[in-house]
Motif scaffolding. Sequence first.
Motif, PDB file in Angstrom:
ATOM      1  N   UNK A 216      46.784  49.029  52.117  1.00 13.99           N
ATOM      2  CA  UNK A 216      45.625  49.708  52.708  1.00 13.99           C
ATOM      3  C   UNK A 216      45.759  49.674  54.229  1.00 13.99           C
ATOM      4  N   UNK A 217      44.957  50.465  54.905  1.00 12.42           N
ATOM      5  CA  UNK A 217      44.897  50.431  56.372  1.00 12.42           C
ATOM      6  C   UNK A 217      43.434  50.555  56.773  1.00 12.42           C
ATOM      7  N   UNK A 218      42.720  49.448  56.652  1.00  7.26           N
ATOM      8  CA  UNK A 218      41.280  49.467  56.909  1.00  7.26           C
ATOM      9  C   UNK A 218      40.959  49.644  58.387  1.00  7.26           C
TER      10      UNK A 218
ATOM     11  N   UNK B 110      41.788  44.259  51.329  1.00  4.73           N
ATOM     12  CA  UNK B 110      41.008  45.220  50.557  1.00  4.73           C
ATOM     13  C   UNK B 110      39.559  45.190  51.027  1.00  4.73           C
ATOM     14  N   UNK B 111      38.791  46.186  50.614  1.00  2.00           N
ATOM     15  CA  UNK B 111      37.351  46.190  50.861  1.00  2.00           C
ATOM     16  C   UNK B 111      36.691  45.336  49.785  1.00  2.00           C
ATOM     17  N   UNK B 112      35.972  44.325  50.216  1.00  4.13           N
ATOM     18  CA  UNK B 112      35.307  43.416  49.282  1.00  4.13           C
ATOM     19  C   UNK B 112      34.017  44.064  48.788  1.00  4.13           C
TER      20      UNK B 112
ATOM     21  N   UNK C  97      35.446  52.495  46.113  1.00  4.01           N
ATOM     22  CA  UNK C  97      36.002  52.606  44.763  1.00  4.01           C
ATOM     23  C   UNK C  97      37.516  52.795  44.850  1.00  4.01           C
ATOM     24  N   UNK C  98      38.202  52.445  43.775  1.00  7.86           N
ATOM     25  CA  UNK C  98      39.632  52.725  43.674  1.00  7.86           C
ATOM     26  C   UNK C  98      40.525  51.628  44.216  1.00  7.86           C
ATOM     27  N   UNK C  99      41.753  52.011  44.527  1.00 11.59           N
ATOM     28  CA  UNK C  99      42.781  51.059  44.966  1.00 11.59           C
ATOM     29  C   UNK C  99      42.309  50.195  46.129  1.00 11.59           C
ATOM     30  N   UNK C 100      41.491  50.776  47.006  1.00 12.01           N
ATOM     31  CA  UNK C 100      41.073  50.082  48.225  1.00 12.01           C
ATOM     32  C   UNK C 100      40.218  48.851  47.932  1.00 12.01           C
ATOM     33  N   UNK C 101      39.701  48.727  46.693  1.00  6.21           N
ATOM     34  CA  UNK C 101      38.880  47.565  46.344  1.00  6.21           C
ATOM     35  C   UNK C 101      39.724  46.395  45.841  1.00  6.21           C
ATOM     36  N   UNK C 102      40.989  46.646  45.512  1.00 13.60           N
ATOM     37  CA  UNK C 102      41.858  45.583  45.044  1.00 13.60           C
ATOM     38  C   UNK C 102      41.589  45.127  43.624  1.00 13.60           C
TER      39      UNK C 102
END
Length: 438
Positions: A260-262, A278-280, A294-299
Amino acid sequence: MDVDVIVIGLGPGGEEVAGSLAAAGLAVVGIEDRLVGGECPYWGCIPSKMMIRAADLIAEGHRIPGMAGEADVRPSWAPVARRVREATDGWDDKVAADRFTGKGGTLVRGKGRITGPGEVTVEGQVFRARKGIVISNGTAPSVPPIEGLRDTPYWTNREAIETTEVPESLIVLGGGAIGSELAQVFARFGSRVTVVEALPRLLALEEPESSELLRKVFENEGIAVRTGAKVERVRHDGDGFVLNDDLRAERLLVATGRRTDLKALGVAAAGLDENARFVDVDERMRAADGIWAVGDVTGKGAFTHVSVYQARIVVREILGQDGPPADYRALPRVTFTDPEIGAVGLTEQQARDQGLDVRVHHTDISVSARGWIHKAEGFLKLIEHDGVLIGATSAGPVGGEVLSALAVAIHGEVPVERLRNMIYAYPTFHRAIEAALL
């Protein structure tokens, strides 16, 4: 521009959120800098499984329609490349984009960045959300910091999916699901393939038995496997790739995970940690006040089925509807190699690491009637705790399909004693559930 909801990223989960909310009458802006629909329909699930199906036909001795004659030493890749191009509409997302706008949504092309509470900026255009922002921008291939690698024309899964030719030789860097699937595809179409994995085994996140089975199958098919292998340098000399000065191939596929690239997304402006992996999110997919992800970004699992599952929770939340919170106890996953490796819930080691007292049930499918008929290799491994299943692995010709019964058993907390005394159709692969429990 003021709207109700802003969705950043229109992969499977983002498209589900944006389309459903737009269809419900909300003013929705969907932001996408690549293709509407995300990785799955263009470079992931759909085209890769078409390639895998073609490779399975080759292994079974069938000819693919349009394939060159029997005299050819190597099967022709051309009909596979054509089919992939047809399925992806030539990597054109007009159908998906029209599907979203047809529901009343507004599509904005470009990179979205959170620039304040409820505010997203795209190419200088500012959007403000009355109800909230949904982050669904997915992940990108992770390229390890190996000396010289970034200066070479390596492949990621995207270039591998788009290729119109099978290389004479291929090194696959990474022995996870993506690397293993594509390694077998190209090998069956005549490429000399070597899989290089830094960890001690293939499919390191799955049961050790899965790793052992896949390694055995790969080596029997002529795929070289190097595990516990550290790559220190990569160079490209015009004729091909050279790893550590001793391993050479025409092409190099980097399949070492996703990232990811938050920080680039600007999550700090919403009070989130931009340095996090990831986004917690909580059980309702909420990351902060007015922010969902939602999705991959949530881990929680880089799978289309996870992102769509999460998306439906977000839709209910924003529309004020009741519904159950997220529950990942029975999260299914399948590696579509041959044999398929299907798994759900915890592995034995994960369960023991949690301090759980477990019983392990195991059977080899080759001794079953269906396994004997198919001359199939594989196994079924079930993890029991407190009288119910908490994990299972189904490895075999239809491992992912057998998995469905096990996922239901885990999700529904069906007592093992009840599973042991069910009636299982004979002769089927899923009858191995009964054999393992007995």
